[in-house]
Design an enzyme around this catalytic site. Structure first.
Site, PDB file in Angstrom:
ATOM      1  N   SER A 414      27.286  50.531  46.291  1.00 27.72           N
ATOM      2  CA  SER A 414      28.516  50.030  45.673  1.00 27.72           C
ATOM      3  C   SER A 414      29.742  50.815  46.134  1.00 27.72           C
ATOM      4  O   SER A 414      30.854  50.494  45.749  1.00 27.72           O
ATOM      5  CB  SER A 414      28.389  50.046  44.157  1.00 27.72           C
ATOM      6  OG  SER A 414      27.781  51.219  43.703  1.00 27.72           O
ATOM      7  N   HIS A 435      26.362  43.881  47.880  1.00 27.32           N
ATOM      8  CA  HIS A 435      26.573  44.614  46.630  1.00 27.32           C
ATOM      9  C   HIS A 435      26.413  43.671  45.443  1.00 27.32           C
ATOM     10  O   HIS A 435      27.295  42.877  45.149  1.00 27.32           O
ATOM     11  CB  HIS A 435      27.974  45.265  46.639  1.00 27.32           C
ATOM     12  CG  HIS A 435      28.288  46.004  45.376  1.00 27.32           C
ATOM     13  ND1 HIS A 435      29.560  46.145  44.894  1.00 27.32           N
ATOM     14  CD2 HIS A 435      27.475  46.626  44.493  1.00 27.32           C
ATOM     15  CE1 HIS A 435      29.518  46.831  43.765  1.00 27.32           C
ATOM     16  NE2 HIS A 435      28.271  47.128  43.502  1.00 27.32           N
ATOM     17  N   GLU A 447      29.287  40.967  46.379  1.00 28.86           N
ATOM     18  CA  GLU A 447      30.236  41.396  47.412  1.00 28.86           C
ATOM     19  C   GLU A 447      29.433  41.554  48.705  1.00 28.86           C
ATOM     20  O   GLU A 447      28.465  42.326  48.746  1.00 28.86           O
ATOM     21  CB  GLU A 447      30.882  42.735  47.056  1.00 28.86           C
ATOM     22  CG  GLU A 447      32.051  42.623  46.100  1.00 28.86           C
ATOM     23  CD  GLU A 447      32.692  43.981  45.802  1.00 28.86           C
ATOM     24  OE1 GLU A 447      33.900  43.996  45.527  1.00 28.86           O
ATOM     25  OE2 GLU A 447      32.007  45.020  45.822  1.00 28.86           O
ATOM     26  N   ASN A 485      35.085  47.763  42.626  1.00 26.94           N
ATOM     27  CA  ASN A 485      35.075  49.140  42.127  1.00 26.94           C
ATOM     28  C   ASN A 485      36.304  49.919  42.582  1.00 26.94           C
ATOM     29  O   ASN A 485      36.751  50.827  41.903  1.00 26.94           O
ATOM     30  CB  ASN A 485      33.795  49.850  42.569  1.00 26.94           C
ATOM     31  CG  ASN A 485      32.601  49.416  41.724  1.00 26.94           C
ATOM     32  OD1 ASN A 485      32.782  48.841  40.649  1.00 26.94           O
ATOM     33  ND2 ASN A 485      31.398  49.664  42.208  1.00 26.94           N
TER      34      ASN A 485
END
Ligand code: 3H9
Length: 678
Positions: A414, A435, A447, A485
């Site tokens: 991540s 991800h 992702e 993130n």
């Protein structure tokens, strides 16, 4: 009887089959009811009605589906052609009986056209529904008044307010379908049915039926679903319209529906939800990759790691019928992981979300193993071990030796740099990031991280595969935290600073929940675990989070984190946390000041928009709408606010820029130039 081809007007053509006229729509991809389709049907119905040799009319569609609804791309633009409600009324008023012949997905306006027809037949694989609520709307072509008259108030509430389509069989049980016909013989069966009913009088019109009011069903519905629908305008309007169907004469109900529909259509929520509808589909398109790129075959997937993440990832493929080989280091961990997968499937089956045999069927596709060598026949291998660059490099070095030529090698990292991972292999073109979000078998977002050398067909294959496993995939570039993130970081930094300056965790969380997020930053920390990413040295206390972690306040799992929790995990503000925060403020010589909600919005949400603009500037996202998709599907950003980049525009870009400047943030160039919204 031989058929005779007649008129063709744009996407609509008619065919004569003796005394039955078949009106056929051919408007790919989904026969949306755009102006040309509506006008063509209206003209054909008029023509048929004027022809006394036609005893019945059948309406059907070419291609993959019956009308999948109004043409959403026309919304918000000046109306052209025959309005959809007028078309439905015109069909219903026809003195010649009209039969809808349904296959695929008869959705929204498509279902409403079918309700305007006097009879409905469908193939077994068809589904029918009114998903307008998911676009922030309600069925606005008479659906809220006609559907309850056919299926009753209770069923109509489920269909209209929740927006989930139902299969043909259930539709037949509810009275919405008059006959289920042959999967391969829709047209012939519909024509035969039309002949059977051609002479029947009076012609059944849904508007002439009555439906008794059912206030108890309405109340029960609100009670069951109220929480889930919090913040959305459309569900309440849908409920009011369905209730009105039982209380008002048809025409009054229709007038009420129209008024409610227009209010929703002109509101910001529907604009946001329509934006996300198209954004989700746009996200599947890859810049610089030809859509016709041949894809690699993926017949078996390997997953490394049978923990929560690896197990969830594997389930996605098993559910889609793709065999999976899953690898762990220890037998015990492997058994635990596969046991959890089975229990997850069984829990879904027990809740009726899966058919009874589905868990066995899915698990039969799983091959558990302790040996990486067993991945040699996999076409895609996804590494899902813990976040440590050394460990990942080691695994990819070994995979490079084991995986067959052409296999795609993916990491579920991540944060970490995919290019660095790819560099340890001799095939960096076959490497990319996938991800998944936790729980990976539930969360819709994926992702897909495009490395500097990722080959176009590798990317295209994984994007197509994402659709197969029912994920919404977004392409991200290689940067710390990718899209989602990375945008979480400024939010967290500011939330922590705000605590020091005088805000409380409760206040910050309350602002986020009122905004529509499922939870605020501190509630999220407690759920995920305050100890995540902690250095594990109780003596080293550099911030509030360290202090909490050192005291064992690791969040919900320990009954204490930023909040105190009772045995049912209900949170209450924690006096101990207040003390810890006070002690930090004293240590740093900060005098707390009152913090307004508006400042929290600017510093924790505008900063995310600013980060989004930087991500675009650096080319780490393909387009602003991809960022919106990430936040809606990966982090629970309220879909009725359309994602951070869309929201910034409805909030007012000037206001966002002014807010950022007021609190001293360097404003991304793209926010000022408008580039950030492309
Ligand atoms: C309505 O009906 C209002 C009325 O009550 C009242 C009016 C007065 N319009 O999803 P896909 C495009 S509101 C325009 O990838 P699938 C889509 O953008 C409507 N375009 O395929 C995509 O374009 P592209 C109520 C539409 O097989 C392409 O078609 N109806 C529409 O995975 C393929 O779509 C709905 O909400 C549309 N209505 O799924 C149903 N629908 O290729 C919305 C699709 O350029 N549609 N497109 O990216 C769906 O749920 C799915 O598309 C469907 C097919 C299940 C039909």
């Amino acid at each position: 009887m031989t058929s005779q081809s007649n008129e063709q007007s744009g996407p609509i053509r008619t065919e004569r089959h003796g005394d039955v006229l078949v009106i056929i729509s051919d408007s790919p991809p989904v026969n949306a009811l755009g102006a040309a389709v509506r006008d063509g049907i209206a003209a054909s119905v008029q023509q048929a009605v004027a022809d006394s040799s036609i005893a019945a009319i059948v309406v059907r569609c070419e291609g993959r589906t019956f009308f999948a609804g109004a043409d959403i791309s026309e919304f918000g633009k000046p109306l052209q052609g025959v309005p959809l409600p007028t078309l439905v009324d015109m069909i219903e008023a026809s003195p010649t009986p009209v039969v809808a012949a349904i296959h695929g997905t008869a959705l929204g306006g498509g279902c409403e056209v079918a309700l305007g027809c006097h009879y409905r037949v469908a193939v077994p694989s068809a589904t029918l529904g009114t998903p307008e609520v998911k676009l922030g709307l309600l069925p606005g072509a008479g659906g809220t008044q006609r559907l309850p008259r056919v299926v009753g108030i209770k069923n109509a509430l489920d269909m209209i307010v929740l927006g989930n389509p139902i299969p043909a069989k259930a539709a037949a049980d509810a009275g919405l379908i008059d006959r289920i016909v042959g999967e391969e013989s829709l047209e012939a069966d519909a024509i035969a049915f039309a002949r059977e009913v051609a002479g029947k009088r009076p012609i059944p019109r849904v508007r002439d039926r009555d439906v008794a009011p059912d206030p108890e069903a309405v109340e029960a519905f609100r009670k069951t679903h109220g929480r889930k629908l919090r913040g959305f305008d459309a569900p309440e309007a849908c409920i009011a319209c369905v209730a009105a169907a039982g209380e008002k004469p048809f025409e009054d109900g229709i007038a009420f529906e129209r008024e409610q529909f227009m209010t929703l259509m002109n509101g910001t929520q529907s604009a946001a939800q329509r934006h996300i509808f198209f954004a989700e589909r746009q996200a599947a398109k890859i810049d610089g990759v030809d859509p016709a790129t041949p894809l690699r075959a993926v017949n078996r997937v390997g997953v490394i790691g049978a923990g929560t993440m690896g197990g969830g990832i594997a389930m996605n493929f098993l559910s889609a019928g793709v065999p999976v080989t899953i690898v762990e280091m220890q037998q015990e961990a492997l058994d635990r992981g596969t046991g959890i997968m089975r229990r997850n499937y069984e829990a879904s089956a027990a809740k009726g979300r899966l058919p009874a045999g589905a868990p066995d069927k899915a698990m039969a596709l799983l091959t558990p193993t302790l040996s990486l060598d067993d991945l040699a026949d996999c076409d895609l291998i996804i590494e899902a071990v813990y976040e440590d660059m050394g460990v990942k490099k080691d695994i990819f070095t070994r995979l490079d030796a084991i995986a067959k030529p052409g296999a795609i090698l993916a990491s579920n990292t991540s944060y970490l740099n995919i290019d660095e991972i790819a560099a340890v292999t001799k095939r960096p073109g076959d490497v990319l990031g996938m991800h998944f979000f936790s729980p990976a078998n539930v969360m819709k977002l994926l992702e897909v991280v495009r490395g500097a050398q990722t080959a176009p067909d590798v990317l295209a294959t994984v994007m197509a595969l994402a659709k197969k496993i029912r994920k919404v995939a977004v392409v991200a570039g290689v940067c710390d935290g990718f899209i989602g993130n990375r945008m979480l970081m400024p939010r967290q930094v500011e939330a922590n600073k705000l605590l020091m300056e005088g805000a409380t965790p409760e206040q910050i969380d309350r602002v986020h929940v009122a905004f529509g997020m499922p939870m605020g930053p501190f509630q999220m920390a407690d759920l995920a675990g305050v100890d995540i990413g902690w250095h594990r040295d109780p003596a080293r206390i550099e911030n509030i989070r360290d202090a909490l972690a050192a005291e064992g306040r690791w969040g919900q799992k320990k009954g204490a984190g930023f909040y105190d929790y009772d045995e049912k995990r209900n949170p209450t503000p924690s006096p101990r946390v207040a003390e810890i925060i006070d002690a930090f403020r004293a240590k740093e010589g900060t005098t707390p000041r009152p913090i307004g909600d508006e400042e929290i919005v600017a510093r924790t949400l505008y900063t995310m928009v600013n980060e989004g603009a930087l991500i675009l500037e650096e080319g780490m996202a393909q387009r602003a709408s991809d960022i919106d998709v990430v936040w809606v599907y990966g982090y629970g950003w309220p879909v009725y606010r359309g994602g951070p980049m869309f929201w910034a525009q409805s909030e007012g870009v000037d206001k966002v820029v002014a807010g950022l400047e007021r609190y001293g943030f360097p404003v991304a160039k793209g926010l000022k130039t408008g580039e950030a919204f492309k």
